[in-house]
Design a protein around this motif. Structure first.
Motif, PDB file in Angstrom:
ATOM      1  N   LYS A  14     -30.126  -8.478 -27.082  1.00  0.00           N
ATOM      2  CA  LYS A  14     -31.126  -8.291 -26.033  1.00  0.00           C
ATOM      3  C   LYS A  14     -31.519  -6.824 -26.032  1.00  0.00           C
ATOM      4  O   LYS A  14     -30.671  -5.949 -26.220  1.00  0.00           O
ATOM      5  CB  LYS A  14     -30.546  -8.683 -24.676  1.00  0.00           C
ATOM      6  CG  LYS A  14     -30.196 -10.150 -24.585  1.00  0.00           C
ATOM      7  CD  LYS A  14     -29.530 -10.472 -23.260  1.00  0.00           C
ATOM      8  CE  LYS A  14     -29.172 -11.949 -23.223  1.00  0.00           C
ATOM      9  NZ  LYS A  14     -28.414 -12.295 -22.009  1.00  0.00           N
ATOM     10  N   ILE A  18     -28.627  -2.973 -20.439  1.00  0.00           N
ATOM     11  CA  ILE A  18     -27.481  -3.767 -20.018  1.00  0.00           C
ATOM     12  C   ILE A  18     -27.350  -3.769 -18.494  1.00  0.00           C
ATOM     13  O   ILE A  18     -26.905  -4.747 -17.897  1.00  0.00           O
ATOM     14  CB  ILE A  18     -26.180  -3.294 -20.700  1.00  0.00           C
ATOM     15  CG1 ILE A  18     -25.033  -4.269 -20.385  1.00  0.00           C
ATOM     16  CG2 ILE A  18     -25.863  -1.858 -20.338  1.00  0.00           C
ATOM     17  CD1 ILE A  18     -23.776  -4.036 -21.158  1.00  0.00           C
ATOM     18  N   SER A  21     -28.436  -6.756 -16.201  1.00  0.00           N
ATOM     19  CA  SER A  21     -27.617  -7.959 -16.068  1.00  0.00           C
ATOM     20  C   SER A  21     -26.190  -7.697 -15.591  1.00  0.00           C
ATOM     21  O   SER A  21     -25.550  -8.592 -15.054  1.00  0.00           O
ATOM     22  CB  SER A  21     -27.539  -8.683 -17.415  1.00  0.00           C
ATOM     23  OG  SER A  21     -28.806  -9.069 -17.850  1.00  0.00           O
ATOM     24  N   TYR A  22     -25.692  -6.486 -15.813  1.00  0.00           N
ATOM     25  CA  TYR A  22     -24.290  -6.179 -15.522  1.00  0.00           C
ATOM     26  C   TYR A  22     -24.156  -4.879 -14.741  1.00  0.00           C
ATOM     27  O   TYR A  22     -24.926  -3.945 -14.946  1.00  0.00           O
ATOM     28  CB  TYR A  22     -23.486  -6.021 -16.825  1.00  0.00           C
ATOM     29  CG  TYR A  22     -23.372  -7.289 -17.613  1.00  0.00           C
ATOM     30  CD1 TYR A  22     -22.296  -8.152 -17.429  1.00  0.00           C
ATOM     31  CD2 TYR A  22     -24.346  -7.644 -18.547  1.00  0.00           C
ATOM     32  CE1 TYR A  22     -22.192  -9.333 -18.149  1.00  0.00           C
ATOM     33  CE2 TYR A  22     -24.244  -8.823 -19.267  1.00  0.00           C
ATOM     34  CZ  TYR A  22     -23.173  -9.663 -19.057  1.00  0.00           C
ATOM     35  OH  TYR A  22     -23.080 -10.830 -19.769  1.00  0.00           O
ATOM     36  N   LYS A  41     -20.978  -9.339 -14.256  1.00  0.00           N
ATOM     37  CA  LYS A  41     -22.288  -9.969 -14.375  1.00  0.00           C
ATOM     38  C   LYS A  41     -22.886 -10.099 -12.981  1.00  0.00           C
ATOM     39  O   LYS A  41     -22.236 -10.604 -12.059  1.00  0.00           O
ATOM     40  CB  LYS A  41     -22.161 -11.337 -15.044  1.00  0.00           C
ATOM     41  CG  LYS A  41     -23.465 -11.874 -15.561  1.00  0.00           C
ATOM     42  CD  LYS A  41     -23.230 -13.033 -16.498  1.00  0.00           C
ATOM     43  CE  LYS A  41     -24.481 -13.282 -17.313  1.00  0.00           C
ATOM     44  NZ  LYS A  41     -24.227 -14.207 -18.404  1.00  0.00           N
ATOM     45  N   CYS A  50     -16.908  -4.777 -21.874  1.00  0.00           N
ATOM     46  CA  CYS A  50     -18.079  -4.353 -22.647  1.00  0.00           C
ATOM     47  C   CYS A  50     -17.666  -3.208 -23.569  1.00  0.00           C
ATOM     48  O   CYS A  50     -17.262  -2.142 -23.105  1.00  0.00           O
ATOM     49  CB  CYS A  50     -19.195  -3.889 -21.728  1.00  0.00           C
ATOM     50  SG  CYS A  50     -20.609  -3.240 -22.643  1.00  0.00           S
ATOM     51  N   GLN A  72     -20.735 -15.190 -32.309  1.00  0.00           N
ATOM     52  CA  GLN A  72     -21.682 -16.015 -31.558  1.00  0.00           C
ATOM     53  C   GLN A  72     -21.547 -17.491 -31.921  1.00  0.00           C
ATOM     54  O   GLN A  72     -21.814 -18.359 -31.101  1.00  0.00           O
ATOM     55  CB  GLN A  72     -23.121 -15.548 -31.806  1.00  0.00           C
ATOM     56  CG  GLN A  72     -23.432 -14.249 -31.115  1.00  0.00           C
ATOM     57  CD  GLN A  72     -24.769 -13.672 -31.509  1.00  0.00           C
ATOM     58  OE1 GLN A  72     -25.234 -13.839 -32.637  1.00  0.00           O
ATOM     59  NE2 GLN A  72     -25.401 -12.968 -30.592  1.00  0.00           N
ATOM     60  N   GLU A  83     -19.963 -13.008 -24.955  1.00  0.00           N
ATOM     61  CA  GLU A  83     -20.864 -13.392 -23.859  1.00  0.00           C
ATOM     62  C   GLU A  83     -22.295 -12.918 -24.115  1.00  0.00           C
ATOM     63  O   GLU A  83     -23.232 -13.679 -23.987  1.00  0.00           O
ATOM     64  CB  GLU A  83     -20.333 -12.824 -22.541  1.00  0.00           C
ATOM     65  CG  GLU A  83     -21.156 -13.157 -21.328  1.00  0.00           C
ATOM     66  CD  GLU A  83     -21.108 -14.617 -20.941  1.00  0.00           C
ATOM     67  OE1 GLU A  83     -21.994 -15.043 -20.174  1.00  0.00           O
ATOM     68  OE2 GLU A  83     -20.210 -15.365 -21.382  1.00  0.00           O
ATOM     69  N   ASP A  84     -22.484 -11.647 -24.432  1.00  0.00           N
ATOM     70  CA  ASP A  84     -23.815 -11.056 -24.599  1.00  0.00           C
ATOM     71  C   ASP A  84     -23.748  -9.888 -25.563  1.00  0.00           C
ATOM     72  O   ASP A  84     -22.682  -9.279 -25.733  1.00  0.00           O
ATOM     73  CB  ASP A  84     -24.328 -10.489 -23.264  1.00  0.00           C
ATOM     74  CG  ASP A  84     -25.135 -11.454 -22.436  1.00  0.00           C
ATOM     75  OD1 ASP A  84     -25.888 -12.245 -23.025  1.00  0.00           O
ATOM     76  OD2 ASP A  84     -25.014 -11.409 -21.195  1.00  0.00           O
ATOM     77  N   PHE A  86     -26.256  -6.384 -26.285  1.00  0.00           N
ATOM     78  CA  PHE A  86     -27.430  -5.589 -25.944  1.00  0.00           C
ATOM     79  C   PHE A  86     -27.533  -4.447 -26.946  1.00  0.00           C
ATOM     80  O   PHE A  86     -26.520  -3.935 -27.415  1.00  0.00           O
ATOM     81  CB  PHE A  86     -27.295  -4.986 -24.537  1.00  0.00           C
ATOM     82  CG  PHE A  86     -27.302  -5.999 -23.436  1.00  0.00           C
ATOM     83  CD1 PHE A  86     -28.469  -6.281 -22.749  1.00  0.00           C
ATOM     84  CD2 PHE A  86     -26.146  -6.677 -23.092  1.00  0.00           C
ATOM     85  CE1 PHE A  86     -28.474  -7.211 -21.733  1.00  0.00           C
ATOM     86  CE2 PHE A  86     -26.136  -7.608 -22.069  1.00  0.00           C
ATOM     87  CZ  PHE A  86     -27.314  -7.877 -21.382  1.00  0.00           C
TER      88      PHE A  86
END
Length: 107
Positions: A14, A18, A21-22, A41, A50, A72, A83-84, A86
């Protein structure tokens, strides 16, 4: 600015900040490639870890891309869940499950 700082390394990352979202909290670890912080989150209030990696010429771009793609696609109860991801011009932020209980090597 280095070549890696100028280009995006992780295709699936993304590009929004960051912080959208967090919420970023305390540092829980530091290593040769980056810093790990506890994050929460915003919409679920769930805590994660992170890992923030600074992009520079020493960042192994292809290795990072492969590792993130593998994580992923990997779903197993005994493997850390991604999870994510960025990415911005200077950093890559990898958000994953928060594992508590100390260092594995200290057990």
């Amino acid at each position: 600015m280095t070549e890696n700082e100028e280009q995006m390394i992780i295709e699936s990352a993304k590009t929004s900040p960051i912080q959208t979202s967090y919420r970023i909290h305390t540092e829980v670890g530091r290593g040769s490639f980056g810093i790990v912080r506890k994050v929460r989150k915003k919409h679920t209030r769930r805590e994660y870890a992170c890992k923030t990696l600074k992009k520079n010429d020493k960042t192994p771009a292809q290795m990072l891309q492969r590792e993130i793609e593998s994580l992923q696609n990997l779903h197993h109860p005994h493997v850390l869940e991604l999870e994510d991801v960025f990415e911005d011009p200077r950093f890559i932020h990898i958000v994953s499950e928060l594992c508590t209980g100390g260092e594995l090597y200290e057990r």
